[in-house]
Design an enzyme around this catalytic site. Sequence first.
Site, PDB file in Angstrom:
ATOM      1  N   VAL A 184      58.497  10.663  88.794  1.00  0.00           N
ATOM      2  CA  VAL A 184      59.927  10.946  88.977  1.00  0.00           C
ATOM      3  C   VAL A 184      60.406  10.202  90.205  1.00  0.00           C
ATOM      4  CG1 VAL A 184      61.667  12.731  89.271  1.00  0.00           C
ATOM      5  CG2 VAL A 184      59.607  13.208  87.927  1.00  0.00           C
ATOM      6  N   ASP A 185      61.277   9.221  90.004  1.00  0.00           N
ATOM      7  CA  ASP A 185      61.775   8.385  91.097  1.00  0.00           C
ATOM      8  C   ASP A 185      63.227   8.742  91.360  1.00  0.00           C
ATOM      9  OD1 ASP A 185      62.345   6.484  92.959  1.00  0.00           O
ATOM     10  OD2 ASP A 185      62.139   4.760  91.631  1.00  0.00           O
TER      11      ASP A 185
END
Length: 321
Positions: A184-185
């Site tokens: 998850v960026d």
Amino acid sequence: MVVYIDLIFLMNLLIDASLLLVTAWIRKQRVRAWRILVSAAVGAAYVVMMFLPELSFLFTFLVKFLFSVVMLWIAFGYASLQNYLRNMGAFYMVNFAAAGGILGIHYLLQNSGEVWNGIWYSASGGLGFSLEVGSIFTVVVFFIVIVWFKMVVASRRATERVESCLAEVRVRIDETTVQCTGLVDTGNQLKDPLTRWPVMVMEASLWDHVLPDSFLGRLAAEQADNLIMEWSDEELFPWRDRLRLVPYRGINKGSQFMIALKPDEVSIVQEGRIMTTNRVLIGLDGGRLSAEAAYRAIIHPVLIEGIAEAEEDYLLSTSGS
């Protein structure tokens, strides 16, 4: 034998200060320079006492332990018992790592003759071993071990931060399903300019059983808008109606395009929570997203926010009923 007390004091002052600073770094404690200096001076003064015969009674386990307690109190203060015990645990861990590293490296550098010369037998038949380590060697290797230890701890922290942002990804297109671990960026804001759907980037190698032959290697080297024209041939690629070109800015701030696919369903599972949607595009990256292969997809943060929104909707619906 000539003993230079001042040099021994300065050497131990430097070593103790370094150990306290590394302890503060591990515990993420904000410290003041004068506290570290005074604490290190207390520790160095204790070592100097070894050369005073009249103070030999001080060299017991209890006194040594009390000196370390005083050093930690001076350096970090006392906020709570739990915090103090954690500081103490980190301090001893750093000490043991440094001491073990010095002895280990010294042993590795010894030849067989030096090892055997350090072994002796007592009159009762017992076996003993003596080890002499030079002061300069101790100081040099100490800082090597400390830097090495700090790098290992920093690497572990980085790994833990990455692991906290990982989630399981499953993408389905027709009868084909691909699963992998994604990161998850929160900095990923890539969206399709037409639909405003988020774009989740995946390694193209995950789709090597579907992509046209030789296209996987060309994807990283050639322009996406050139390749997509060839993929339009149904005989080469049956999902031509799912192809999209998504513009984005590369590292050099130049405009580029990414080939993306429109999936039938994308499921993301994180910490037991699941979110399923089809309002997303799958961007294909021709390289490796993680050098350690810790993840193979970059998840858009909007998709994770959808998990929280789905949970809130579910709670509202159950409370209303």
